[in-house]
Design an enzyme around this catalytic site. Structure first.
Site, short mmCIF file in Angstrom:
data_model
loop_
_atom_site.label_atom_id
_atom_site.label_comp_id
_atom_site.label_asym_id
_atom_site.label_seq_id
_atom_site.Cartn_x
_atom_site.Cartn_y
_atom_site.Cartn_z
N LEU A 96 -16.80 17.84 -14.94
CA LEU A 96 -16.52 19.21 -15.36
C LEU A 96 -17.79 19.90 -15.83
O LEU A 96 -18.53 19.36 -16.66
CB LEU A 96 -15.49 19.20 -16.50
CG LEU A 96 -15.19 20.56 -17.15
CD1 LEU A 96 -14.56 21.51 -16.15
CD2 LEU A 96 -14.30 20.37 -18.36
N HIS A 97 -18.05 21.08 -15.30
CA HIS A 97 -19.19 21.87 -15.74
C HIS A 97 -18.89 23.35 -15.55
O HIS A 97 -18.30 23.76 -14.57
CB HIS A 97 -20.49 21.46 -15.04
CG HIS A 97 -20.46 21.50 -13.55
ND1 HIS A 97 -19.82 20.55 -12.78
CD2 HIS A 97 -21.01 22.37 -12.68
CE1 HIS A 97 -19.99 20.83 -11.50
NE2 HIS A 97 -20.70 21.94 -11.41
N LEU A 98 -19.31 24.11 -16.55
CA LEU A 98 -19.15 25.56 -16.56
C LEU A 98 -20.50 26.17 -16.23
O LEU A 98 -21.51 25.85 -16.87
CB LEU A 98 -18.69 26.01 -17.95
CG LEU A 98 -18.47 27.51 -18.14
CD1 LEU A 98 -17.17 27.93 -17.46
CD2 LEU A 98 -18.41 27.84 -19.62
#
Length: 136
Positions: A96-98
């Site tokens: 998960l990465h924004l």
């Protein structure tokens, strides 16, 4: 997770231009930024996608995303930001990465075509330092 590039960054095993580090989260510059100052925010623990994010990390994750969106404006002089994440499809690293991408009017970003650029030697650390200063 032994073969995850972002887990290695979070653990300090792989160098990155770090922008923010807490007990639960790390944010660092994308090595192939859409625009210079493009930050990736990740949980330290391996989480695959947003639906997998533990409830205890939801508020800290979003709060850090808000701070980074402000930092690209205050620290880099951007007019705004583009904030996005992929879940599985188009997720180049399955952690998960924004994405927090600095934006200015007329910057040429259209739709979901993301041209990529590179940092000159030493330039990534300069951008990371400016963002760290804006977060302080």
């Amino acid at each position: 997770m032994g073969d995850c590039a972002f887990c290695a960054i979070a653990a300090g095993e792989t160098p990155a231009a770090m922008v923010l580090a807490t007990d639960d989260l790390v944010a660092f510059l994308d090595v192939r930024p859409v625009f210079k100052g493009h930050v990736l925010l990740c949980p330290r623990e391996h989480v695959g996608t947003l639906p997998d994010l533990p409830g205890r990390l939801r508020d800290p994750f979003l709060a850090a995303g808000q701070r980074l969106a402000t930092a690209v404006v205050d620290g880099l002089g951007a007019q705004g930001s583009f904030v996005a994440m992929n879940n599985t499809v188009s997720q180049s690293v399955p952690h998960l990465h924004l994405h927090v991408v600095p934006r200015t009017k007329g910057d040429g970003l259209r739709g979901f075509f993301w041209p990529r650029t590179r940092y000159a030697d030493g330039e990534a650390e300069e951008y990371a330092a400016r963002l760290r200063a804006a977060l302080a």
